[in-house]
Structure formats: structure tokens, C-alpha cells
Design an enzyme around this catalytic site. Structure first.
Site, short mmCIF file in Angstrom:
data_model
loop_
_atom_site.label_atom_id
_atom_site.label_comp_id
_atom_site.label_asym_id
_atom_site.label_seq_id
_atom_site.Cartn_x
_atom_site.Cartn_y
_atom_site.Cartn_z
CB THR A 283 -0.97 0.03 1.20
OG1 THR A 283 -0.22 -0.10 2.41
CG2 THR A 283 -1.99 -1.09 1.10
CB CYS A 284 4.22 2.13 1.27
SG CYS A 284 3.97 1.93 3.03
CG PHE A 285 6.00 1.25 -2.61
CD1 PHE A 285 6.79 2.39 -2.58
CD2 PHE A 285 6.27 0.23 -1.72
CE1 PHE A 285 7.84 2.51 -1.68
CE2 PHE A 285 7.32 0.33 -0.81
CZ PHE A 285 8.11 1.48 -0.79
#
Length: 133
Positions: A114-116
């Protein structure tokens, strides 16, 4: 709310416009999502697993299912008001949705980062297998 954003700034927006700016778009446009997607790890837009992925998203998921998929891969269930091309990572930087090929077989489930705004998929042997995982 007025402690964060002064009334003078908010008053120029209608309630609908303010909701759009703060929350994003609830309807997931698959064509725009697909057009804004990047591919890595050896995947291309013409790779069988990628073609199956988009077919499943388009034909088998309703808008609620698409929103849940978007939540899984990005941490948010709504499309930014600027569209998928403005999807941000957890660091606030623009990070377009990416489908990355990883090692693994038919028993390897998709993994999300989810960070990317990235989903990792192995090269599945069939669309049916991808549907089941």
C-alpha cells in the site's frame, strides 16, 4: 473543520465539491485505472496474467469489489479527485498503481504494497487460477 481550513476558503465550495476534494471519487473507472497503470518485473500490458487481471476487475467485480481491491492495493477505497494518475503513496508522493511480476506459482496469493500502490502477482497458469486466489 474551521480550525483546520478557514471558513473563507471552504465557503467557495459546494458541499459536493468539498466532499470530492476531501474524499475522492467513489466510482472506480476501470478504463482510467488501466490506462494509468505501470507494469514491472517483466509484466507488460499484453502479458496473459495482466490481461486476465483487468478482465476480472472489469467483468467480475462490481464497483464495491473494485473499491475493495483499490483499498487492498493502495490503502484507500476511493479514487483521488485528480484520477488514478494522481494516486499518492503513503509518503505523499505520486505513486501510480503498479502490477509487478514476482516469482511463484499458482498457489502464491497476490501481495499488496500500500505504500507504493503496487500489487505483486506471479505468472499464473490460467485466468481461473487468478480468479480463485
Amino acid at each position: 473543520l474551521y480550525e483546520v481550513i478557514p471558513l473563507g476558503i471552504i465557503s467557495v465550495f459546494t458541499p459536493g465539491e468539498l466532499e470530492l476534494l476531501l474524499c475522492g471519487v467513489s466510482e472506480v473507472n476501470v478504463d482510467e485505472w488501466q490506462a494509468s497503470t505501470l507494469y514491472s518485473g517483466g509484466f507488460r500490458s499484453t502479458s496473459p496474467t495482466v490481461i486476465w487481471f483487468w478482465r476480472i476487475v472489469r467483468e467480475r467485480l462490481d464497483n464495491e469489489g473494485r473499491s475493495k481491491l483499490l483499498q487492498f492495493v493502495s490503502g484507500t477505497s476511493r479514487v483521488p479527485s485528480g484520477g488514478f494518475k494522481t494516486l499518492q503513496g503513503q509518503d505523499g508522493e505520486i505513486r501510480r498503481f503498479t502490477i509487478e511480476r514476482i516469482c511463484g506459482g499458482d498457489d502464491e496469493p497476490p501481495r499488496a504494497h500500500t505504500c507504493f500502490n503496487r500489487i505483486d502477482l506471479p505468472t499464473y497458469s490460467s485466468e481461473k487460477i487468478l480468479t480463485l486466489v
